[in-house]
Design an enzyme around this catalytic site. Sequence first.
Site, PDB file in Angstrom:
ATOM      1  N   SER A 220      35.841  37.725  34.099  1.00 29.50           N
ATOM      2  CA  SER A 220      34.404  37.792  33.514  1.00 29.50           C
ATOM      3  C   SER A 220      33.991  36.263  32.851  1.00 29.50           C
ATOM      4  CB  SER A 220      33.443  38.217  33.510  1.00 29.50           C
ATOM      5  OG  SER A 220      32.017  37.877  33.721  1.00 29.50           O
ATOM      6  N   ASP A 346      30.346  38.225  45.275  1.00 27.41           N
ATOM      7  CA  ASP A 346      29.401  38.344  43.909  1.00 27.41           C
ATOM      8  C   ASP A 346      28.501  37.615  43.101  1.00 27.41           C
ATOM      9  OD1 ASP A 346      29.337  38.866  41.409  1.00 27.41           O
ATOM     10  OD2 ASP A 346      31.762  37.783  40.541  1.00 27.41           O
ATOM     11  N   HIS A 375      30.982  42.058  41.103  1.00 29.26           N
ATOM     12  CA  HIS A 375      31.544  41.492  40.038  1.00 29.26           C
ATOM     13  C   HIS A 375      32.292  42.403  38.782  1.00 29.26           C
ATOM     14  CE1 HIS A 375      31.572  38.842  36.954  1.00 29.26           C
ATOM     15  NE2 HIS A 375      30.906  39.657  36.458  1.00 29.26           N
TER      16      HIS A 375
END
Length: 411
Positions: A220, A346, A375
């Site tokens: 991320s 996502d 995600h």
Amino acid sequence: MQSLAMDLRMLSRELSLYLEHQVRVGFFGSGVGLSLILGFSVAYACYYLSSIAKKPQLVTGAESFSRFLRDHCPVVTETYYPTVWCWESRGQTLLRPFITSKPLVQYRNELIKTADGGQISLDWFDNDNSPCYMDASARPTILLLPGLTGTSKESYILHMIHLSEELGYRCVVFNNRGVAGENLLTPRTYCCANTEDLETVVHHVHSLYPSAPFLAAGVSMGGMLLLNYLGKIGPKTPLMAAATFSVGWNTFACSESLEKPLNWLLFNYYLTTCLQSSVNKHRHMFVKQIDMDHVMKAKSIREFDKRFTSVMFGYPTIDDYYTDASPNRRLKSVAIPVLCLNSVDDVFSPSHAIPVETAKQNPNVALVLTSHGGHIGFLEGIWPRQSTYMDRVFKQFVQAMVEHGHELSNM
């Protein structure tokens, strides 16, 4: 078609066995009720196998990199079967932290100093019992970068360390300033656009083990930071390869998606409160330069970044910060092999913002794009506690680069 039929028969058989053990006596235990359930199950299985379970899209800038991945990291070309009862993006994202296990990891903490007088907390897993690399100086080192408010305690980080342990590798987790319980010594935190702390960490780790294969993996925001670093420093990095997972490629698109009502309710507001909590612990360090009362009233990540992050790092406007933070702008300058796994569903990183065309122009870049996974989700199997598709991609890729990376230069 033969493979699809085989998959359908296997899934139908598993559902039948499951129902035989779980369904109670009564209507559902009768022939009619069981037939209805089995009929629905078969219909669902057909839909799942035809529309949900798909091979990922592999986008590379060079046929040699694509061939290398097919040979040594075959998971990126295999069909990804999301968990049959949880394949929707938000469900995958929300459930992974609760479903997946947290392997026990004993860390050795190290605090290193920065040029501005601050400190960075590193958590080491030395793997001194590695049977494959008993010589510590030659033991491969994997630098791990957690997400926005994440630390070395996140389940996805612990899984990466567990997999690295199986391979005999050493890991070190880069905790961003002020999030892992250490004190802030200067009025500065972190952001994915400023790579100075990461440069310090990379130099420090490499100086300790200059002869060991050195790789990095970012998740991320950690992946965004890693890509921005690689794009800025180019071929001068001591890293031999890197992997990123669920990166937000365009910060403007990420914010826009996360500000949609449902996404704001499920993710945005919660992450905003986490950010506020992390800086409020060190409130006394910022009061001279930032209106902390105003920061604590932010209702979204964008508002937090406008009131705190962009001010902290001297950007004139939030747009200037978000432009500089977006790694899609620097992908063309990446000079080492990088694999980037994203799911096109996502909500943190909309599919239209994934830089497919840019990736095709860089021979060092490979994008692996799954249809589902959310995600940092990528759940698979009936009860995905021990491993995810993301874990398998990580393990196969780092092993491929350590053991066969030299082949890329010869292709």
